[in-house]
Design a protein around this motif. Structure first.
Motif, short mmCIF file in Angstrom:
data_model
loop_
_atom_site.label_atom_id
_atom_site.label_comp_id
_atom_site.label_asym_id
_atom_site.label_seq_id
_atom_site.Cartn_x
_atom_site.Cartn_y
_atom_site.Cartn_z
N MET A 1 0.85 -1.19 0.00
CA MET A 1 0.00 0.00 0.00
C MET A 1 0.88 1.23 0.00
O MET A 1 1.88 1.30 0.69
CB MET A 1 -0.89 0.02 1.24
CG MET A 1 -1.82 1.21 1.31
SD MET A 1 -2.32 1.55 3.01
CE MET A 1 -0.81 2.30 3.61
N SER A 2 0.53 2.19 -0.77
CA SER A 2 1.22 3.47 -0.75
C SER A 2 0.22 4.56 -0.46
O SER A 2 -0.97 4.40 -0.67
CB SER A 2 1.92 3.73 -2.09
OG SER A 2 0.97 3.86 -3.12
N GLU A 3 0.76 5.67 0.04
CA GLU A 3 -0.13 6.76 0.45
C GLU A 3 0.53 8.08 0.12
O GLU A 3 1.73 8.25 0.24
CB GLU A 3 -0.38 6.69 1.96
CG GLU A 3 -1.14 7.87 2.50
CD GLU A 3 -1.19 7.83 4.02
OE1 GLU A 3 -1.61 8.85 4.59
OE2 GLU A 3 -0.81 6.81 4.60
N THR A 43 -8.83 -7.10 0.88
CA THR A 43 -8.70 -6.48 2.19
C THR A 43 -9.97 -5.73 2.58
O THR A 43 -10.44 -5.81 3.71
CB THR A 43 -7.50 -5.51 2.20
OG1 THR A 43 -6.30 -6.25 2.00
CG2 THR A 43 -7.41 -4.76 3.51
N LEU A 44 -10.54 -5.03 1.63
CA LEU A 44 -11.70 -4.19 1.92
C LEU A 44 -12.97 -5.00 2.18
O LEU A 44 -13.87 -4.52 2.87
CB LEU A 44 -11.94 -3.23 0.75
CG LEU A 44 -10.81 -2.22 0.50
CD1 LEU A 44 -11.03 -1.48 -0.81
CD2 LEU A 44 -10.71 -1.22 1.67
N ILE A 45 -13.05 -6.21 1.65
CA ILE A 45 -14.27 -7.03 1.84
C ILE A 45 -14.02 -8.16 2.83
O ILE A 45 -14.82 -9.10 2.91
CB ILE A 45 -14.76 -7.60 0.48
CG1 ILE A 45 -13.74 -8.59 -0.09
CG2 ILE A 45 -15.06 -6.49 -0.50
CD1 ILE A 45 -14.23 -9.32 -1.34
N LYS A 46 -12.94 -8.08 3.59
CA LYS A 46 -12.56 -9.19 4.46
C LYS A 46 -13.58 -9.43 5.56
O LYS A 46 -13.88 -10.56 5.91
CB LYS A 46 -11.18 -8.90 5.07
CG LYS A 46 -10.55 -10.10 5.75
CD LYS A 46 -9.11 -9.79 6.12
CE LYS A 46 -8.45 -11.00 6.74
NZ LYS A 46 -7.04 -10.73 7.11
N ASN A 47 -14.10 -8.37 6.13
CA ASN A 47 -15.08 -8.51 7.22
C ASN A 47 -16.39 -7.84 6.81
O ASN A 47 -16.46 -7.12 5.82
CB ASN A 47 -14.55 -7.89 8.50
CG ASN A 47 -13.32 -8.61 9.02
OD1 ASN A 47 -13.32 -9.83 9.15
ND2 ASN A 47 -12.25 -7.86 9.30
N ASN A 83 -4.98 -1.65 8.29
CA ASN A 83 -4.14 -2.64 8.97
C ASN A 83 -4.96 -3.57 9.84
O ASN A 83 -4.65 -4.76 9.96
CB ASN A 83 -3.07 -1.94 9.81
CG ASN A 83 -1.97 -1.36 8.95
OD1 ASN A 83 -1.73 -1.82 7.83
ND2 ASN A 83 -1.29 -0.33 9.46
N PHE A 84 -6.01 -3.05 10.45
CA PHE A 84 -6.87 -3.92 11.26
C PHE A 84 -7.62 -4.90 10.37
O PHE A 84 -7.80 -6.07 10.74
CB PHE A 84 -7.86 -3.08 12.08
CG PHE A 84 -8.67 -3.92 13.04
CD1 PHE A 84 -8.16 -4.24 14.29
CD2 PHE A 84 -9.93 -4.39 12.70
CE1 PHE A 84 -8.89 -5.02 15.18
CE2 PHE A 84 -10.66 -5.17 13.58
CZ PHE A 84 -10.15 -5.48 14.83
N GLU A 88 -6.46 -8.15 11.67
CA GLU A 88 -7.44 -8.31 12.74
C GLU A 88 -6.87 -7.92 14.10
O GLU A 88 -7.42 -8.28 15.14
CB GLU A 88 -7.99 -9.73 12.77
CG GLU A 88 -8.75 -10.10 11.50
CD GLU A 88 -9.37 -11.48 11.57
OE1 GLU A 88 -9.10 -12.19 12.57
OE2 GLU A 88 -10.12 -11.85 10.65
N ILE A 89 -5.77 -7.22 14.09
CA ILE A 89 -5.18 -6.67 15.31
C ILE A 89 -4.31 -5.50 14.90
O ILE A 89 -3.72 -5.50 13.82
CB ILE A 89 -4.35 -7.73 16.07
CG1 ILE A 89 -3.92 -7.19 17.43
CG2 ILE A 89 -3.16 -8.19 15.25
CD1 ILE A 89 -3.25 -8.23 18.31
#
Length: 310
Positions: A1-3, A43-47, A83-84, A88-89
């Motif tokens: 990921m870059s920002e 990552t965005l649809i993980k939870n 990152n969460f 998940e932490i």
């Protein structure tokens, strides 16, 4: 990921709504309040969150002419959000203000696990630091007997009666009294899992006294007060018999088993110290005996005698 962060005049116009749905390994570009992020759809649809609804084709999202997906939120803590979702932490900041800011973002994106973790962290801060060792303070004889009878562990009681000014102190008394207090604190921290420690500040006339109890009964006592007779008056002197106090504290481990300590071991311990259990509890003589001794020596005596009671 870059920002990276873009300024307002760099954000292109001609925004349009579209539906995003693709392979979980596909990367997407996010513009969150001016901060730019690259991440995968997976990552965005993980939870089960709002981000999952946005990137699984259930909701329309706003994009600009360069393909950046626009999210009208602050990008300050979006890296923590990502990152969460990945792990998940995530380490949480110490600052309560930052915790509240992340909590607001987590609620917006409906990330329940992160919300719970932040709320737990905030509750701990509200409670303040937890004490590592709690020492009961005895306020009456009845309370003491109730504690001793109900304790499943051996008990060490420390009596400190500094307000007792019946006798004057010698020059070293205050220093030794402080040493006794410090030793009590150290023993509490070291052996609190095996021995119950209590403090008494209103009991007997003694100024500094250690009492040791096994199975609800007193088995030893260390009195740290001695009387020094001067030419015209007597002085109370506080001693610091550190080795004896430490030894008697270790002897309390013999009473951890409620069925009773080993008799042979008790006898061996008593013979080694040269003091029996019964004699140790009767060693402190009364103030009346002190007065009689003082009278026998006479006010004009130039000699000195001392009594150290253990």
């Amino acid at each position: 990921m870059s920002e990276k962060t873009v300024t307002g005049h760099e954000i292109p116009s001609c925004d349009q709504k579209t539906v995003i749905k693709g392979n979980p390994s596909q990367y997407v570009k996010l513009n969150v309040g001016g901060s730019l992020f690259y991440t995968t759809i997976g990552t965005l649809i993980k939870n089960d969150t709002m981000l999952r609804a946005m990137f699984s084709g259930r909701m329309e999202v706003l994009t600009d002419s360069e393909g950046w997906i626009l999210i009208d939120r602050s990008g300050k803590h979006f890296n923590t959000i990502l990152n969460f979702l990945r792990d998940e932490i995530v380490p949480l900041p110490e600052s309560q203000t930052e915790l509240m800011e992340i909590l607001t973002e987590a609620k917006y994106y409906c990330i329940s696990d992160l919300i719970g973790a932040i709320e737990v962290a905030l509750k701990k801060k509200d409670k303040g630091p937890e004490a590592t060792c709690r020492i009961p303070l005895i306020t009456s004889q009845t309370e003491e007997q109730l504690f001793l009878s109900s304790s499943a562990k051996p008990v060490v009681k420390f009596l400190i009666n500094r307000h007792n000014n019946k006798y004057s102190y010698t020059a070293t008394s205050d220093d030794n009294l402080l040493k006794n207090i410090e030793l009590f604190d150290k023993l509490c921290l070291r052996f609190r899992d095996r021995i119950n420690f209590i403090k008494d500040v209103i009991g007997s006339n003694e100024i500094c006294l250690w009492s040791f109890y096994g199975h609800g009964k007193k088995v030893a006592e260390v009195c740290c007060t001695s009387i020094v007779y001067a030419t015209d008056r007597k002085h109370t002197k506080v001693e610091f018999p550190e080795a004896r106090i430490f030894e008697e504290t270790l002897n309390m481990f013999l009473f951890e088993n409620r069925t009773g300590p080993d008799v042979d071991l008790l006898q061996a311990t008593a013979s080694r110290t040269g003091v029996t259990m019964s004699s140790s509890t009767a060693a402190c003589v009364s103030d009346e005996e002190d007065d009689r001794r003082a009278g026998s020596t006479g006010a004009g005596s130039t000699g000195q005698s001392s009594r150290f009671r253990i």
